[in-house]
Design a protein around this motif. Structure first.
Motif, mmCIF file in Angstrom:
data_model
loop_
_atom_site.group_PDB
_atom_site.id
_atom_site.type_symbol
_atom_site.label_atom_id
_atom_site.label_comp_id
_atom_site.label_asym_id
_atom_site.label_seq_id
_atom_site.Cartn_x
_atom_site.Cartn_y
_atom_site.Cartn_z
ATOM 1 N N LYS A 16 -2.022 -5.721 -2.347
ATOM 2 C CA LYS A 16 -2.216 -4.444 -3.036
ATOM 3 C C LYS A 16 -3.287 -3.702 -2.255
ATOM 4 O O LYS A 16 -4.352 -4.258 -1.956
ATOM 5 C CB LYS A 16 -2.655 -4.656 -4.482
ATOM 6 N N VAL A 18 -5.430 0.208 -1.507
ATOM 7 C CA VAL A 18 -5.808 1.513 -2.058
ATOM 8 C C VAL A 18 -5.594 2.534 -0.940
ATOM 9 O O VAL A 18 -6.064 2.368 0.184
ATOM 10 C CB VAL A 18 -7.265 1.530 -2.594
ATOM 11 N N ASP A 22 -6.171 7.804 -3.042
ATOM 12 C CA ASP A 22 -6.414 7.117 -4.311
ATOM 13 C C ASP A 22 -7.778 6.431 -4.375
ATOM 14 O O ASP A 22 -8.060 5.705 -5.327
ATOM 15 C CB ASP A 22 -5.320 6.064 -4.558
ATOM 16 N N GLN A 23 -8.635 6.641 -3.367
ATOM 17 C CA GLN A 23 -9.918 5.933 -3.338
ATOM 18 C C GLN A 23 -10.799 6.268 -4.535
ATOM 19 O O GLN A 23 -11.470 5.395 -5.064
ATOM 20 C CB GLN A 23 -10.660 6.225 -2.032
ATOM 21 N N GLY A 26 -8.964 4.659 -7.627
ATOM 22 C CA GLY A 26 -8.826 3.212 -7.484
ATOM 23 C C GLY A 26 -7.416 2.705 -7.734
ATOM 24 O O GLY A 26 -7.200 1.508 -7.884
ATOM 25 N N THR A 27 -6.439 3.620 -7.752
ATOM 26 C CA THR A 27 -5.045 3.231 -7.967
ATOM 27 C C THR A 27 -4.565 2.347 -6.818
ATOM 28 O O THR A 27 -4.748 2.692 -5.652
ATOM 29 C CB THR A 27 -4.143 4.483 -8.059
ATOM 30 N N LEU A 28 -3.945 1.207 -7.163
ATOM 31 C CA LEU A 28 -3.484 0.272 -6.151
ATOM 32 C C LEU A 28 -1.983 0.422 -5.913
ATOM 33 O O LEU A 28 -1.225 0.715 -6.827
ATOM 34 C CB LEU A 28 -3.797 -1.166 -6.571
ATOM 35 N N THR A 29 -1.587 0.218 -4.657
ATOM 36 C CA THR A 29 -0.184 0.275 -4.248
ATOM 37 C C THR A 29 0.212 -1.091 -3.719
ATOM 38 O O THR A 29 -0.462 -1.642 -2.856
ATOM 39 C CB THR A 29 -0.002 1.342 -3.151
ATOM 40 N N LYS A 60 -7.131 -4.555 -1.056
ATOM 41 C CA LYS A 60 -8.027 -4.866 -2.168
ATOM 42 C C LYS A 60 -7.680 -6.203 -2.817
ATOM 43 O O LYS A 60 -8.557 -6.917 -3.283
ATOM 44 C CB LYS A 60 -7.998 -3.756 -3.224
#
Length: 63
Positions: A16, A18, A22-23, A26-29, A60
């Motif tokens: 996952k 970031v 999105d930093q 904090g949204t994770l992909t 992350k």
């Protein structure tokens, strides 16, 4: 395992990341590592990778 150590990450690993945009949130992909972009052995914010989807970000979480 920590996403800040390059030795923990290899091509084909599910992670996952970031994304740059999105930093703040904090949204994770999620995705699979296609290429490792960071050359140094460690990075305090996570090793930068490119996913198979083309997304680029810092690791992350290692799944």
């Amino acid at each position: 395992m920590s996403g800040t150590n390059r030795s923990n990450i290899h091509v084909g690993l599910d992670v996952k990341i970031v994304l740059k945009q999105d930093q703040r949130s904090g949204t994770l992909t999620s995705g699979t590592v296609e290429k490792i972009l960071t050359n140094s052995p460690t990075h305090p914010h996570g090793i930068k990778v490119r996913l198979t989807t083309g997304d680029v970000g810092r690791v992350k979480v290692i799944l």
